[in-house]
Design a protein around this motif. Structure first.
Motif, short mmCIF file in Angstrom:
data_model
loop_
_atom_site.label_atom_id
_atom_site.label_comp_id
_atom_site.label_asym_id
_atom_site.label_seq_id
_atom_site.Cartn_x
_atom_site.Cartn_y
_atom_site.Cartn_z
N CYS A 1 -15.96 32.53 6.27
CA CYS A 1 -15.29 32.03 5.06
C CYS A 1 -16.17 30.95 4.44
O CYS A 1 -16.68 30.08 5.15
CB CYS A 1 -13.93 31.47 5.46
N TYR B 1 -16.47 28.09 1.09
CA TYR B 1 -15.71 27.41 0.05
C TYR B 1 -16.65 26.61 -0.84
O TYR B 1 -17.77 26.27 -0.45
CB TYR B 1 -14.62 26.51 0.66
N TYR C 1 -4.89 32.52 8.83
CA TYR C 1 -3.64 33.24 8.99
C TYR C 1 -3.97 34.69 9.32
O TYR C 1 -4.98 35.24 8.88
CB TYR C 1 -2.81 33.20 7.71
N SER D 1 -6.10 26.01 12.85
CA SER D 1 -6.55 25.18 11.74
C SER D 1 -7.61 24.20 12.22
O SER D 1 -7.83 24.03 13.43
CB SER D 1 -5.38 24.42 11.12
N PHE E 1 -6.75 35.88 6.77
CA PHE E 1 -6.96 35.08 5.57
C PHE E 1 -7.41 33.68 5.94
O PHE E 1 -6.83 33.04 6.81
CB PHE E 1 -5.67 34.97 4.75
N CYS E 2 -8.42 33.24 5.26
CA CYS E 2 -8.87 31.86 5.34
C CYS E 2 -8.19 31.09 4.22
O CYS E 2 -8.01 31.62 3.12
CB CYS E 2 -10.39 31.86 5.16
N ALA E 3 -7.78 29.85 4.48
CA ALA E 3 -7.14 29.03 3.46
C ALA E 3 -7.68 27.61 3.53
O ALA E 3 -8.08 27.14 4.60
CB ALA E 3 -5.62 29.03 3.63
N THR F 1 -7.19 23.44 1.85
CA THR F 1 -6.37 22.52 1.09
C THR F 1 -7.00 21.13 1.13
O THR F 1 -7.95 20.90 1.89
CB THR F 1 -4.93 22.48 1.66
N SER G 1 -2.24 25.42 -0.79
CA SER G 1 -3.43 25.99 -0.17
C SER G 1 -4.05 27.03 -1.09
O SER G 1 -3.33 27.71 -1.82
CB SER G 1 -3.07 26.65 1.16
N THR G 2 -5.36 27.14 -1.01
CA THR G 2 -6.10 28.19 -1.73
C THR G 2 -6.60 29.18 -0.69
O THR G 2 -7.22 28.79 0.30
CB THR G 2 -7.28 27.59 -2.50
N PHE G 3 -6.31 30.46 -0.95
CA PHE G 3 -6.63 31.51 0.01
C PHE G 3 -7.85 32.32 -0.41
O PHE G 3 -8.12 32.49 -1.61
CB PHE G 3 -5.44 32.47 0.15
N TYR H 1 3.81 33.38 -3.62
CA TYR H 1 2.49 34.00 -3.75
C TYR H 1 2.68 35.49 -4.06
O TYR H 1 3.71 36.08 -3.74
CB TYR H 1 1.70 33.91 -2.44
#
Lengths: 112, 113
Positions: free
Chosen positions: A23, A25, A36, A49, A89-91, A93, A100-102, B35
């Motif tokens: 992932c 960013y 997740y 996390s 999914f990576c998230a 914040t 959170s941004t996924f 979402y």
């Protein structure tokens, strides 16, 4: 501008081997990262996390590594099991963001 | 055990119809989120709320509205559905702590014909 990216839409590994999900960013304000897992027809469930003050967090077979300078994190699953087959999914914040941004997700298939 | 309940698993609607998606959480969480998940696009935030009667736009609020009259309930409203709103809708909640993990419902698969 996609702030969280998972560049591999899919990954296939053999049971017992290591799975590595990546992932990236772009927002340097992000200071907390989460993974997740999602099975079909179910909602995502929290996996593990890491805070930006750490570079590694481990929970059983799952380890998350964070490289802040590269703005990159990875999830390692060792050993991989068929039940791990899911979308991951990576998230990300940041403090006071409240949300959170996924990433787009990576579909992991673990073959018996 | 923690629970986020979405009222419907599957819905089929015709273009132009109004849709209410209901979400209830039993964890006394302050934050609630809606979402949508589409193949190849991940999870995109529509709206969120950090308190009763408060709401904030997410990344894709157009065509949607929300209501939070009680702490445990967060509703997503599609006033006039369109085919591009066919999607999996996911409700989530979290405590009011930075970085706190989200608890998701099972999702509602909405098909707009």
């Amino acid at each position: 501008d996609q702030q969280v990216k998972q560049n591999s839409p899919s990954l296939s590994v053999q049971e017992g081997r290591i799975s590595i999900l990546n992932c990236d960013y772009t927002n340097s304000m992000f200071d907390y990262f989460l993974w997740y897992k999602k099975y079909p027809a179910e909602g995502p469930t929290f996996l593990i996390s890491i805070s930006s003050i750490k570079d590694k967090n481990e929970d059983g077979r799952f380890t998350v590594f964070l490289n802040k300078s590269a703005k990159h994190l990875s999830l390692h699953i060792v050993p991989s099991q068929p039940g791990d087959s899911a979308v991951y999914f990576c998230a990300a914040t940041h403090t006071n963001a409240g949300k959170s941004t996924f990433g787009d997700g990576t579909t992991l298939t673990v073959k018996p | 055990d923690v629970k986020v309940t979405q009222s419907s698993r599957y819905l089929v609607k015709r273009t132009g119809e109004k849709v209410f998606l209901e979400c209830v959480q039993d964890m006394d969480h302050e934050n609630m989120f809606w979402y949508r998940q589409d193949p190849g696009l991940g999870l995109r935030l529509i709206y969120f709320s950090y308190d009763v009667k408060m709401k904030e736009k997410g990344d894709i609020p157009e065509g949607y509205s929300v209501s939070r009259e009680k702490k445990e309930r967060f509703s997503l409203i599609l006033e006039s559905t369109s085919t591009n709103q066919t999607s999996m809708y996911l409700c989530a909640s979290s405590l009011w702590q930075n970085g706190e993990k989200l608890f998701f419902g099972s999702g509602t698969q909405l098909s707009v014909l």
